[in-house]
Design a protein around this motif. Structure first.
Motif, mmCIF file in Angstrom:
data_model
loop_
_atom_site.group_PDB
_atom_site.id
_atom_site.type_symbol
_atom_site.label_atom_id
_atom_site.label_comp_id
_atom_site.label_asym_id
_atom_site.label_seq_id
_atom_site.Cartn_x
_atom_site.Cartn_y
_atom_site.Cartn_z
ATOM 1 N N PHE A 15 -8.402 12.985 -16.598
ATOM 2 C CA PHE A 15 -7.926 11.529 -16.989
ATOM 3 C C PHE A 15 -6.648 11.186 -16.109
ATOM 4 C CE2 PHE A 15 -10.286 12.869 -20.786
ATOM 5 C CZ PHE A 15 -11.173 11.636 -21.035
ATOM 6 N N LEU A 16 -5.668 11.928 -15.841
ATOM 7 C CA LEU A 16 -4.611 11.441 -15.186
ATOM 8 C C LEU A 16 -4.892 11.124 -13.832
ATOM 9 C CD1 LEU A 16 -1.705 13.819 -16.681
ATOM 10 C CD2 LEU A 16 -2.252 11.767 -17.206
ATOM 11 N N ILE A 17 -5.912 11.487 -13.226
ATOM 12 C CA ILE A 17 -5.981 11.401 -11.806
ATOM 13 C C ILE A 17 -6.696 10.047 -11.583
ATOM 14 C CG2 ILE A 17 -5.523 13.863 -10.992
ATOM 15 C CD1 ILE A 17 -8.726 13.979 -10.589
ATOM 16 N N LEU A 18 -7.602 9.503 -12.506
ATOM 17 C CA LEU A 18 -8.430 8.367 -12.489
ATOM 18 C C LEU A 18 -7.379 7.131 -11.999
ATOM 19 C CD1 LEU A 18 -10.679 8.487 -15.651
ATOM 20 C CD2 LEU A 18 -11.325 9.109 -13.318
ATOM 21 N N PRO A 19 -7.755 6.695 -10.963
ATOM 22 C CA PRO A 19 -7.191 5.517 -10.382
ATOM 23 C C PRO A 19 -7.200 4.192 -11.420
ATOM 24 C CG PRO A 19 -8.744 5.718 -9.034
ATOM 25 C CD PRO A 19 -8.820 6.919 -9.909
ATOM 26 N N VAL A 80 1.933 8.217 3.792
ATOM 27 C CA VAL A 80 1.583 8.641 5.208
ATOM 28 C C VAL A 80 0.941 10.131 5.083
ATOM 29 C CG1 VAL A 80 2.803 9.474 7.391
ATOM 30 C CG2 VAL A 80 3.569 7.473 6.100
ATOM 31 N N ALA A 81 -0.040 10.265 5.943
ATOM 32 C CA ALA A 81 -0.844 11.192 5.744
ATOM 33 C C ALA A 81 -0.283 12.301 7.079
ATOM 34 C CB ALA A 81 -2.352 10.912 6.248
ATOM 35 N N GLY A 82 -0.659 13.473 6.899
ATOM 36 C CA GLY A 82 -0.695 14.536 7.760
ATOM 37 C C GLY A 82 0.782 14.968 7.828
ATOM 38 N N ASN A 83 1.724 15.212 8.914
ATOM 39 C CA ASN A 83 2.985 15.802 8.997
ATOM 40 C C ASN A 83 4.049 14.614 8.846
ATOM 41 O OD1 ASN A 83 5.352 16.861 9.473
ATOM 42 N ND2 ASN A 83 4.670 18.006 11.437
ATOM 43 N N SER A 84 4.394 14.620 7.582
ATOM 44 C CA SER A 84 5.224 13.304 7.292
ATOM 45 C C SER A 84 6.640 13.590 6.948
ATOM 46 C CB SER A 84 4.599 12.540 6.122
ATOM 47 O OG SER A 84 4.604 13.557 4.972
ATOM 48 N N ALA A 85 6.949 15.005 7.346
ATOM 49 C CA ALA A 85 8.318 15.415 7.226
ATOM 50 C C ALA A 85 9.207 14.523 7.941
ATOM 51 C CB ALA A 85 8.464 16.777 8.078
ATOM 52 N N GLY A 86 10.418 14.234 7.352
ATOM 53 C CA GLY A 86 11.601 13.276 7.772
ATOM 54 C C GLY A 86 11.243 11.921 7.359
ATOM 55 N N THR A 87 10.082 11.597 6.983
ATOM 56 C CA THR A 87 9.924 10.191 6.436
ATOM 57 C C THR A 87 10.210 9.999 4.979
ATOM 58 O OG1 THR A 87 7.705 10.058 6.076
ATOM 59 C CG2 THR A 87 8.256 9.967 8.416
ATOM 60 N N VAL A 88 10.628 8.775 4.533
ATOM 61 C CA VAL A 88 10.587 8.259 3.309
ATOM 62 C C VAL A 88 10.074 6.919 3.155
ATOM 63 C CG1 VAL A 88 12.157 7.506 1.414
ATOM 64 C CG2 VAL A 88 13.066 9.240 3.132
ATOM 65 N N THR A 89 9.085 6.784 2.348
ATOM 66 C CA THR A 89 8.441 5.534 1.772
ATOM 67 C C THR A 89 9.172 5.142 0.618
ATOM 68 O OG1 THR A 89 6.410 6.285 2.869
ATOM 69 C CG2 THR A 89 6.316 4.616 1.271
ATOM 70 N N GLY A 113 0.206 19.903 4.439
ATOM 71 C CA GLY A 113 -0.226 20.939 3.322
ATOM 72 C C GLY A 113 0.817 21.195 2.350
ATOM 73 N N GLU A 114 2.144 20.796 2.619
ATOM 74 C CA GLU A 114 3.037 20.852 1.614
ATOM 75 C C GLU A 114 3.085 19.675 0.655
ATOM 76 O OE1 GLU A 114 5.041 23.738 0.781
ATOM 77 O OE2 GLU A 114 3.526 24.664 2.344
ATOM 78 N N PRO A 115 3.516 19.892 -0.638
ATOM 79 C CA PRO A 115 3.348 18.337 -1.502
ATOM 80 C C PRO A 115 4.652 17.655 -1.202
ATOM 81 C CG PRO A 115 4.320 20.401 -2.716
ATOM 82 C CD PRO A 115 3.992 20.938 -1.192
ATOM 83 N N TYR A 116 4.426 16.178 -1.127
ATOM 84 C CA TYR A 116 5.434 15.134 -1.121
ATOM 85 C C TYR A 116 6.290 15.467 -2.477
ATOM 86 C CZ TYR A 116 4.066 11.539 2.038
ATOM 87 O OH TYR A 116 3.862 10.765 3.073
ATOM 88 N N ILE A 117 7.521 15.127 -2.346
ATOM 89 C CA ILE A 117 8.468 14.884 -3.461
ATOM 90 C C ILE A 117 8.419 13.384 -3.963
ATOM 91 C CG2 ILE A 117 10.557 15.343 -4.247
ATOM 92 C CD1 ILE A 117 11.091 17.745 -2.489
ATOM 93 N N MET A 118 8.283 13.153 -5.114
ATOM 94 C CA MET A 118 8.515 11.900 -5.661
ATOM 95 C C MET A 118 9.794 12.023 -6.256
ATOM 96 S SD MET A 118 6.036 9.385 -8.323
ATOM 97 C CE MET A 118 6.584 10.450 -9.794
ATOM 98 N N HIS A 119 10.683 11.143 -5.680
ATOM 99 C CA HIS A 119 12.146 11.048 -6.145
ATOM 100 C C HIS A 119 12.208 9.764 -7.046
ATOM 101 C CE1 HIS A 119 16.552 11.346 -5.310
ATOM 102 N NE2 HIS A 119 16.424 10.040 -5.445
ATOM 103 N N ASP A 139 -3.222 14.637 -3.944
ATOM 104 C CA ASP A 139 -2.818 14.440 -2.698
ATOM 105 C C ASP A 139 -2.699 13.072 -2.720
ATOM 106 O OD1 ASP A 139 -2.456 14.103 0.106
ATOM 107 O OD2 ASP A 139 -4.110 15.114 0.644
ATOM 108 N N PRO A 140 -1.403 12.543 -2.567
ATOM 109 C CA PRO A 140 -1.076 10.916 -2.470
ATOM 110 C C PRO A 140 -1.425 10.442 -1.209
ATOM 111 C CG PRO A 140 0.984 12.264 -2.077
ATOM 112 C CD PRO A 140 0.063 13.199 -2.498
#
Length: 280
Positions: A15-19, A80-89, A113-119, A139-140
Motif C-alpha cells: 500500500f505504501l508504494i502505490l503512487p 537523478v538516476a544512476g551515480n548521483s553522488a555529490g548532488t542534492v535535490t 546501487g546505494e540508497p538515496y538519503i531523504m533529509h 527506488d526514487p
C-alpha cells in the motif's frame, strides 16, 4: 546495500508504494524558473513536466508564483538516476529574511546501487538543526513518487506517497517557536554539494555522468480554509491528530527506515534534548 525489509511488512509495503494520483495544474501558471540558464531549468509538455539539470557549470532552480500560509502541498518527483553522488535535490517551503521559517525535503545522492538519503528539517524564526533522515523503501529514480507537506497551526507532517514519515508538532507551550505567522513560497533546486552530501563529502561528484536531471509533475496546492477546521473540509484539514492506522504507518517508517534523529543524538545534545523532543 539497501536497507533490509521484513516479509511481515509486505502487505503494508504494497500500500505504501502505490503512487498518489494527483491532478496537477499547469506548471507554467504555478512556477517561475529562477536560475540555471542555458536550458538547465525547463517546463515541458505544455506545462505538464518540469526538469532541473546540474552540470559542472551550474545547477538550476524554480520557485512558486504564490505563497502560502497553511495547507497541503504535493509534488511528484523523479530523482537523478544512476551515480548521483555529490548532488542534492532540494524541495522546500520557505519565507524570507534572517528570521525565516522553512520546511525542507532534501534528497542526497549516492553512487549507483546505494540508497538515496531523504533529509528533512524544520526552521522556525531562522533556527533549524532539527534534522531527521530516512532511507526510502523504493527506488526514487525509477518512477515518480509523491512528496507532500501538510502544514497546519498545530503540526507539520511530511509524507511520502501519502504515508507520514515525520510529524513536527506545535510546542509553543514549551517555548519552541512554530511556523505559523510567515507565508512561504515553494522552492526547488538541484545543486552540487560534494563537500558534504555523500558520506560526509568522501564521495565526490563524477562529472563524467553529467548532466544530472530531476523531473517534477502533478503539483497540487490546497490552502487551509479558515482555521483549517471548516465544516465540510477535507479530512487532512480537520484532523488534529493522526488516526490509529496512520500512526502505525508512521511508526513503521521510522522503525525501519529512519537513520538519523536529532532527538536521539546524545553526542550533539549532552546537556539534554531540545524541548520539542519530549513530545511523542
Amino acid at each position: 546495500m539497501a536497507p533490509p525489509f521484513s516479509n511481515s511488512n509486505a502487505l503494508l509495503f504494497f500500500f505504501l508504494i502505490l503512487p498518489t494520483v494527483l491532478l496537477g495544474s499547469n506548471l507554467y501558471n504555478d512556477f517561475d524558473l529562477t536560475w540555471g540558464g542555458d536550458q538547465r531549468a525547463k517546463i515541458l509538455g505544455g506545462g505538464e513536466l518540469l526538469s532541473l539539470s546540474l552540470d559542472r557549470l551550474s545547477g538550476a532552480g524554480f520557485q512558486s508564483k504564490k505563497d502560502y500560509l497553511f495547507g497541503r502541498i504535493d509534488m511528484q518527483i523523479k530523482l537523478v538516476a544512476g551515480n548521483s553522488a555529490g548532488t542534492v535535490t532540494a524541495y522546500y517551503l520557505s519565507s524570507q529574511g534572517a528570521s525565516h521559517d522553512e520546511i525542507d525535503f532534501e534528497f542526497l545522492g549516492n553512487v549507483s546501487g546505494e540508497p538515496y538519503i531523504m533529509h528533512t528539517n524544520v526552521y522556525t524564526q531562522g533556527k533549524g538543526n532539527r534534522e531527521q533522515q530516512f532511507y526510502l523503501w523504493f527506488d526514487p529514480t525509477a518512477n515518480f513518487h509523491t512528496y507532500s507537506v501538510v502544514w497546519k497551526p498545530w503540526h507539520v507532517i511530511f509524507l511520502v506517497d501519502n504515508s507520514p514519515v515525520r510529524v513536527f508538532r506545535n510546542a509553543e507551550s514549551l517555548g519552541v517557536p512554530f511556523p505559523k505567522e510567515q507565508r512561504m513560497k515553494i522552492y526547488s533546486s538541484l545543486w552540487n554539494a560534494d563537500d558534504w552530501a555523500t558520506r560526509g563529502g568522501l564521495v565526490k561528484t563524477d562529472w563524467s555522468k553529467a548532466p544530472f536531471t530531476a523531473y517534477y509533475r502533478n503539483f497540487k496546492a490546497q490552502e487551509c480554509t479558515g482555521s483549517c477546521m471548516s465544516a465540510g473540509a477535507e479530512a487532512w484539514q480537520n484532523q488534529k491528530e493522526l488516526d490509529a492506522y496512520t500512526r502505525r504507518r508512521l511508526r513503521w517508517v521510522q522503525r525501519n527506515f529512519m537513520i538519523y534523529n536529532y532527538c536521539t543524538d546524545q553526542n550533539r545534545f549532552p546537556q539534554g534534548f531540545p524541548p520539542e523532543c519530549t513530545q511523542s
